[in-house]
Design an enzyme around this catalytic site. Structure first.
Site, short mmCIF file in Angstrom:
data_model
loop_
_atom_site.label_atom_id
_atom_site.label_comp_id
_atom_site.label_asym_id
_atom_site.label_seq_id
_atom_site.Cartn_x
_atom_site.Cartn_y
_atom_site.Cartn_z
CG ASP A 25 17.69 -8.73 -20.44
OD1 ASP A 25 16.63 -9.37 -20.57
OD2 ASP A 25 18.37 -8.37 -21.42
N GLY A 26 17.28 -11.45 -18.78
CA GLY A 26 17.75 -12.82 -18.98
C GLY A 26 16.89 -13.88 -18.30
CG ASN A 27 14.12 -12.74 -15.31
OD1 ASN A 27 15.24 -12.77 -14.84
ND2 ASN A 27 13.20 -11.88 -14.92
N GLY A 28 13.93 -15.03 -19.16
CA GLY A 28 13.34 -15.95 -20.14
C GLY A 28 14.36 -16.99 -20.60
CB SER A 70 9.87 -1.69 -20.38
OG SER A 70 9.38 -2.54 -21.39
CB THR A 71 6.23 1.86 -21.78
OG1 THR A 71 7.54 2.09 -22.32
CG2 THR A 71 5.99 2.84 -20.66
CG ASN A 73 8.61 -5.54 -20.45
OD1 ASN A 73 9.21 -5.21 -19.43
ND2 ASN A 73 9.25 -5.99 -21.53
CB SER A 200 16.39 -1.63 -23.11
OG SER A 200 17.05 -2.56 -23.91
C1 FPP Z 1 13.58 -9.30 -18.41
O1 FPP Z 1 13.95 -10.62 -18.75
C2 FPP Z 1 12.74 -9.31 -17.20
C3 FPP Z 1 11.47 -8.80 -17.11
C4 FPP Z 1 10.79 -8.14 -18.23
C5 FPP Z 1 10.68 -8.90 -15.86
C6 FPP Z 1 11.43 -8.66 -14.57
C7 FPP Z 1 10.55 -8.94 -13.45
C8 FPP Z 1 10.88 -9.57 -12.30
C9 FPP Z 1 12.27 -10.00 -12.00
C10 FPP Z 1 9.83 -9.91 -11.28
C11 FPP Z 1 9.19 -8.81 -10.52
C12 FPP Z 1 10.10 -7.80 -9.94
C13 FPP Z 1 10.07 -7.22 -8.70
C14 FPP Z 1 10.87 -5.99 -8.49
C15 FPP Z 1 9.31 -7.74 -7.55
P1 FPP Z 1 13.43 -11.25 -20.13
O2 FPP Z 1 12.14 -11.93 -19.89
O3 FPP Z 1 13.41 -10.19 -21.19
O4 FPP Z 1 14.55 -12.31 -20.44
P2 FPP Z 1 15.01 -12.82 -21.87
O5 FPP Z 1 15.67 -11.64 -22.55
O6 FPP Z 1 15.96 -13.91 -21.55
O7 FPP Z 1 13.77 -13.29 -22.58
#
Ligand code: FPP
Length: 246
Positions: A25-28, A70-71, A73, A200
């Site tokens: 979590d936390g990519n965004g 997730s389902t 997403n 979650s």
């Molecule tokens: C949650 O962060 C992350 C996701 C919903 C996607 C994760 C996917 C990857 C890392 C890429 C593909 C994976 C593999 C195994 C090859 P968020 O977007 O909810 O972050 P935020 O809460 O900061 O918005």
């Protein structure tokens, strides 16, 4: 001592959990902080996944499970969903290419029927070509813990309706065999980065006795040292599985 050597020494001093699961979590937010599109955060998160899954293999973690999609997403923008699916495709192509070198069994938890035919074919190839390996990576894709439990319940209900089983035969062990995780030991340690303190819908059944580790670090910034901190914290706790501390 260099950082890597120090980490190695620390890792040898700790016995590692058999099964580690991570909510990536936390990519965004990572991307937003840098003025980048959310998709750049997922690309960085994917790199972190590669690095941490390799590291888990190196230190002897036998099962490594990640929440990739997730389902729920699917509610994200088309652009974001496509970007995540493209990263998954790219990762699987590499995993298939490097299969004999890495020797990791790839499994999916989730309903893959909603994926594109290309991605589904790659996922099937990766699973089929790796099923003899011992170390296992489980990728939760179009996965939801409640959905998993409902599906397992449906399978059992159908067996009862067909006269193959009786309701009173149902045990936890039997029920577990209908989950995506059939045959996989429950996670010992579940890590959630990014400051959120929630489950979650992740591994609801399997997490009954798992230890949780929460950290404010955003997933793209998560590194080997942070993983070792999580393992250290896990060792600092005594797991009693409902019993009394000895
Ligand atoms: C949650 O962060 C992350 C996701 C919903 C996607 C994760 C996917 C990857 C890392 C890429 C593909 C994976 C593999 C195994 C090859 P968020 O977007 O909810 O972050 P935020 O809460 O900061 O918005």
């Amino acid at each position: 001592m260099g950082l890597f050597a120090k980490q190695k020494a620390e890792q040898q001093a700790l016995s590692v959990p058999q099964h580690i699961a991570i909510i990536m979590d936390g990519n965004g937010r990572w991307a937003q902080k840098r003025g980048l599109p959310r998709t750049a955060g997922h690309a960085a998160g994917c790199e972190t996944f590669r690095r941490i899954s390799n590291y888990c293999r190196e230190i002897g973690v036998k099962y490594f499970t990640v929440y990739a999609f997730s389902t729920e997403n699917w509610k994200r923008s088309q652009e974001e969903v496509s970007a995540i699916m493209n990263l998954m495709e790219q990762y699987l192509r590499e995993a298939i290419r490097d299969m004999q070198k890495n020797r990791v069994k790839i499994c999916f938890f989730g309903d893959l029927s909603r994926l594109s035919p290309e991605l589904r074919a790659l996922a099937e190839d990766a699973v089929n070509q790796s099923h003899d390996f011992e170390i296992q990576a489980n990728i939760c894709l179009n996965y939801g813990g409640r959905d998993e439990i409902v599906r397992a319940a449906r399978v059992f209900a159908q067996e009862c309706a067909d006269g193959k089983r009786k309701p009173e035969e149902l045990t936890e062990e039997l029920f577990s065999q209908n989950l995506y995780s059939a045959g996989v030991p429950d996670p010992d340690l579940i890590i959630r980065p990014s400051g959120e303190v929630r489950i979650s819908n992740f591994l609801l059944w399997q997490s009954a006795y798992a230890e949780y580790y929460f950290t404010d670090v955003l997933w793209p910034d998560f590194d080997e040292a942070e993983l070792l901190r999580a393992i250290e914290s896990y060792h600092g706790r005594s797991r009693r599985f409902g019993g009394v501390k000895k």
